[in-house]
Enzyme design. Structure first.
Site, mmCIF file in Angstrom:
data_model
loop_
_atom_site.group_PDB
_atom_site.id
_atom_site.type_symbol
_atom_site.label_atom_id
_atom_site.label_comp_id
_atom_site.label_asym_id
_atom_site.label_seq_id
_atom_site.Cartn_x
_atom_site.Cartn_y
_atom_site.Cartn_z
ATOM 1 N N HIS A 1 -13.604 -1.304 -1.193
ATOM 2 C CA HIS A 1 -12.685 -1.020 -0.077
ATOM 3 C C HIS A 1 -13.111 -1.778 1.191
ATOM 4 O O HIS A 1 -12.972 -1.282 2.312
ATOM 5 C CB HIS A 1 -12.647 0.490 0.195
ATOM 6 C CG HIS A 1 -11.276 1.028 0.510
ATOM 7 N ND1 HIS A 1 -10.465 1.582 -0.444
ATOM 8 C CD2 HIS A 1 -10.574 1.099 1.674
ATOM 9 C CE1 HIS A 1 -9.334 1.979 0.116
ATOM 10 N NE2 HIS A 1 -9.370 1.694 1.406
ATOM 11 N N TYR B 1 -2.202 5.588 -4.228
ATOM 12 C CA TYR B 1 -3.332 6.508 -4.025
ATOM 13 C C TYR B 1 -3.171 7.668 -5.006
ATOM 14 O O TYR B 1 -2.098 8.273 -5.087
ATOM 15 C CB TYR B 1 -3.379 7.000 -2.576
ATOM 16 C CG TYR B 1 -4.160 6.058 -1.687
ATOM 17 C CD1 TYR B 1 -5.473 5.721 -1.996
ATOM 18 C CD2 TYR B 1 -3.598 5.495 -0.551
ATOM 19 C CE1 TYR B 1 -6.196 4.841 -1.201
ATOM 20 C CE2 TYR B 1 -4.317 4.611 0.253
ATOM 21 C CZ TYR B 1 -5.625 4.297 -0.085
ATOM 22 O OH TYR B 1 -6.344 3.432 0.693
ATOM 23 N N SER C 1 0.833 -1.208 0.000
ATOM 24 C CA SER C 1 0.000 0.000 0.000
ATOM 25 C C SER C 1 0.866 1.257 0.000
ATOM 26 O O SER C 1 1.958 1.266 0.574
ATOM 27 C CB SER C 1 -0.880 -0.003 1.252
ATOM 28 O OG SER C 1 -1.410 1.276 1.497
ATOM 29 N N THR D 1 -6.037 3.112 -6.642
ATOM 30 C CA THR D 1 -7.301 2.957 -5.909
ATOM 31 C C THR D 1 -8.154 4.213 -6.076
ATOM 32 O O THR D 1 -7.732 5.309 -5.698
ATOM 33 C CB THR D 1 -7.018 2.706 -4.417
ATOM 34 O OG1 THR D 1 -6.249 1.516 -4.309
ATOM 35 C CG2 THR D 1 -8.304 2.557 -3.616
ATOM 36 N N LYS E 1 -8.440 -0.020 -9.145
ATOM 37 C CA LYS E 1 -9.098 -0.727 -8.033
ATOM 38 C C LYS E 1 -10.219 0.134 -7.455
ATOM 39 O O LYS E 1 -9.995 1.304 -7.125
ATOM 40 C CB LYS E 1 -8.068 -1.013 -6.931
ATOM 41 C CG LYS E 1 -8.649 -1.574 -5.629
ATOM 42 C CD LYS E 1 -7.523 -1.956 -4.671
ATOM 43 C CE LYS E 1 -8.017 -2.600 -3.387
ATOM 44 N NZ LYS E 1 -8.397 -1.652 -2.347
HETATM 45 C C1 LIG Z 1 -7.317 -2.103 7.671
HETATM 46 C C2 LIG Z 1 -7.491 -1.905 6.194
HETATM 47 C C3 LIG Z 1 -6.662 -1.002 5.519
HETATM 48 C C4 LIG Z 1 -6.824 -0.821 4.142
HETATM 49 N N1 LIG Z 1 -5.943 0.011 3.476
HETATM 50 C C5 LIG Z 1 -6.012 0.109 2.127
HETATM 51 C C6 LIG Z 1 -5.050 0.842 1.414
HETATM 52 O O1 LIG Z 1 -4.109 1.396 1.983
HETATM 53 N N2 LIG Z 1 -5.177 0.908 0.058
HETATM 54 C C7 LIG Z 1 -6.203 0.287 -0.609
HETATM 55 O O2 LIG Z 1 -6.280 0.373 -1.835
HETATM 56 N N3 LIG Z 1 -7.118 -0.439 0.052
HETATM 57 C C8 LIG Z 1 -7.036 -0.555 1.391
HETATM 58 N N4 LIG Z 1 -7.948 -1.328 2.058
HETATM 59 C C9 LIG Z 1 -8.969 -2.067 1.295
HETATM 60 C C10 LIG Z 1 -8.441 -3.449 0.886
HETATM 61 O O3 LIG Z 1 -7.461 -3.368 -0.107
HETATM 62 C C11 LIG Z 1 -9.577 -4.321 0.336
HETATM 63 O O4 LIG Z 1 -10.221 -3.618 -0.694
HETATM 64 C C12 LIG Z 1 -10.579 -4.767 1.374
HETATM 65 O O5 LIG Z 1 -9.967 -4.974 2.627
HETATM 66 C C13 LIG Z 1 -11.280 -6.036 0.922
HETATM 67 O O6 LIG Z 1 -12.271 -6.429 1.822
HETATM 68 P P1 LIG Z 1 -12.039 -7.552 2.962
HETATM 69 O O7 LIG Z 1 -11.170 -6.928 3.988
HETATM 70 O O8 LIG Z 1 -13.412 -7.823 3.462
HETATM 71 O O9 LIG Z 1 -11.398 -8.733 2.318
HETATM 72 C C14 LIG Z 1 -7.827 -1.511 3.442
HETATM 73 C C15 LIG Z 1 -8.659 -2.406 4.133
HETATM 74 C C16 LIG Z 1 -8.485 -2.617 5.485
HETATM 75 C C17 LIG Z 1 -9.375 -3.611 6.196
#
Ligand SMILES: Cc1cc2nc3c(=O)[nH]c(=O)nc-3n(C[C@H](O)[C@H](O)[C@H](O)COP(=O)(O)O)c2cc1C
Length: 385
Positions: free
Chosen positions: A280, A132, A109, A158, A256
Site C-alpha cells: 500500500h 475493498y 478505487s 485489496t 492486492k
Molecule cells: C493517496 C493514496 C491513496 C490510495 N488509495 C488506495 C485505495 O483506495 N485502494 C488501494 O487498493 N490502494 C490505495 N493506495 C495504494 C496504491 O494502490 C499503491 O499500492 C501505492 O500507492 C503504491 O506505492 P507508490 O505510491 O509508492 O507507487 C493508495 C495510495 C495513495 C498514495
C-alpha cells in the site's frame, strides 16, 4: 504550474507539493508510523544494477504486455487510489482519460470520488476495479455487480488494509477520509489559492466517496460517506470471503497486498488469477518489506500462468525495468501519476505517463534489450553488500 517544464516524476512531486495545502500533500505523500517501509520501497531499486549488452542491432523496443486477454501498450498501469478529488476536480475522470490516451489502464478505487459508472463512460479498453473486502456482503456484492454492469473487466481485491494504518502526518493534520477545518487547515488552504479555487471551491468542498452514496442515501454529504467507509472495514476477513468475491465476480481476479510466498497458494485456492505484490505504498504496516525485495519469492511461488504485478515506489522507467526483470508482469503506479494529477490535472497525469514511457524506452535501449518480454534476471545483478 508549467507542467511542460517537468522532466522527471520528482519535478512533478515538487510541483504537487507547492500547489497542495500541507494537509492534502501529507495524505498523498505520507506513510505509516516512521515511514520505514515507504523509504524501503524507494531504496530497494538502488540495490540492483543493470547488466547492459551493447551493439545488439535492435532499432526499436516493444513495450507492450498481454494481460487477461488484452494487449496494453505499456507495462505499467495506473493503480487504485482513493479520494483523488482532493488533488483535482474530476480527478478520476482525468486519470481515466490520460490512461486511455496512453493506451493503458486506470484502476478505479472503491474510494473514488467519481462514481465507477461515470468513470467507465470516459474510459475505453480494459477497465479494472479495486474492491475493498468489507464486512457487509450485501454492500460488497452490490459493488461487484455494479462493476460488472458498468463493463469492468478485471477485479482487484485489496487485503492489506483490514484496519487503518497509523499515518501520523494525517493524525497531526486531523485528516481521516475528510478534512477537518481547523484554523491551521483553513490557513493552509488560503495560502494555496490555485488549489483552493480550482479544486476545493470548484469541486464543492470535501469530495464524496461516490460509490457508497447509494448505501447511505443520495443526498448524503462527504462526511457521512467517509463515516460509512470507515465503518465497513473487516478485520476478520478470511480466504473463504475472498473465494466468495471471486465467485460473485466470475472474471479475472487479483489479490492486492501480497508480501510473501506463503500467501500465494492460499490466494490461488481462493480462485485468484494473479496477485499484486504491494504494501500500500508504505501506508499500512510499517516494517513490511520493500515490495521489490519479496518479488522474486512471490514469482517463484506463483509459477507459470499466474501473473504477479507489483507496486510501491516506482518513480523511474529504470525502476520498472528492474521489476520486470525480476519477474513482474506489470507495474501499478500510485504516487507517480498522482503527483502529475495534483500538479496539473489530466495533462499532468499524461506528463507522468510520458516521462515514464520515455525513460523506460531509453533505458531498455541503453540496456540493449529489445522488448519488455525479453527481460529476465540475467539483465540485472544485486549490488554486493
Ligand atoms: C493517496 C493514496 C491513496 C490510495 N488509495 C488506495 C485505495 O483506495 N485502494 C488501494 O487498493 N490502494 C490505495 N493506495 C495504494 C496504491 O494502490 C499503491 O499500492 C501505492 O500507492 C503504491 O506505492 P507508490 O505510491 O509508492 O507507487 C493508495 C495510495 C495513495 C498514495
Amino acid at each position: 504550474m508549467d507542467i511542460s517544464s517537468a522532466v522527471s516524476i520528482a519535478d512533478l512531486e515538487s510541483m504537487a507539493r507547492r500547489r497542495l495545502p500541507k494537509v492534502i500533500f501529507d495524505y498523498l505523500y505520507g506513510g505509516a508510523e516512521d515511514e520505514i517501509t515507504l523509504s524501503a520501497n524507494l531504496d530497494a531499486f538502488k540495490q540492483w544494477q543493470f547488466k547492459p549488452r551493447l551493439v545488439t542491432g535492435h532499432v526499436s523496443r516493444n513495450l507492450s504486455v498481454d494481460l487477461f486477454g488484452d494487449r496494453l501498450s505499456l507495462p505499467f498501469l495506473i493503480g487504485p487510489t482513493g479520494l483523488n478529488g482532493l488533488h483535482w476536480k474530476g480527478a478520476d475522470l482525468a486519470l481515466a482519460q490520460a490512461a486511455k490516451q496512453a493506451q493503458t489502464v486506470h484502476t478505479v478505487s472503491t474510494a473514488s470520488t467519481n462514481s465507477l459508472e461515470d468513470i467507465a463512460k470516459v474510459s475505453s479498453g480494459p477497465k479494472w476495479f479495486q474492491l475493498y473486502p468489507w464486512g457487509d456482503r450485501a454492500v460488497v456484492g452490490r459493488l461487484i455487480d455494479r462493476a460488472k454492469a458498468a463493463g469492468y473487466t478485471v477485479m482487484m481485491v485489496t487485503v492489506d488494509s483490514l484496519v487503518a494504518g497509523k499515518r501520523e502526518r494525517d493524525a497531526r493534520n486531523k485528516f481521516s477520509h475528510e478534512v477537518h477545518l481547523t484554523p491551521r487547515v483553513i490557513w493552509d488552504g488560503i495560502t494555496h489559492p490555485d488549489w483552493l479555487i480550482k479544486t476545493w471551491f470548484a469541486g464543492g468542498g470535501m469530495p464524496r466517496i461516490e460509490n457508497v452514496a447509494e448505501f447511505v442515501g443520495p443526498g448524503s454529504n462527504a462526511s457521512q460517506l467517509a463515516e460509512f467507509t470507515r465503518s465497513q472495514r473487516n478485520a476478520g476477513l478470511n480466504w473463504d470471503d475472498i473465494a466468495w468475491m471471486k465467485d460473485r465476480w466470475g472474471g479475472p481476479f487479483l489479490v492486492k497486498g501480497i508480501a510473501c510466498a506463503e500467501d500465494v497458494p492460499l490466494a490461488k485456492k481462493a480462485g485468484a488469477d494473479g496477485v499484486v505484490v504491494s504494501n500500500h505504498g508504505g501506508r499500512q504496516l510499517d516494517g513490511a518489506p520493500a515490495t521489490l525485495d519479496v518479488l522474486q519469492e512471490v514469482v517463484q511461488a506463483s509459477g507459470d500462468n499466474f501473473p504477479v504485478l507489483i507496486d510501491g515506489g516506482f518513480r523511474r522507467g529504470s525502476d520498472i525495468i528492474k521489476a520486470l526483470a525480476l519477474g513482474a508482469k506489470a507495474i501499478l503506479l500510485g504516487r507517480a501519476t498522482l503527483y502529475g494529477l495534483a500538479a496539473g490535472g489530466e495533462p499532468g497525469v499524461a506528463k507522468a505517463l510520458s516521462i515514464l514511457q520515455s525513460e523506460l524506452d531509453r533505458s531498455l535501449a541503453l540496456l540493449g534489450c529489445e522488448s519488455v518480454q525479453a527481460l529476465n534476471s540475467s539483465w540485472v545483478r544485486r549490488v554486493a553488500k
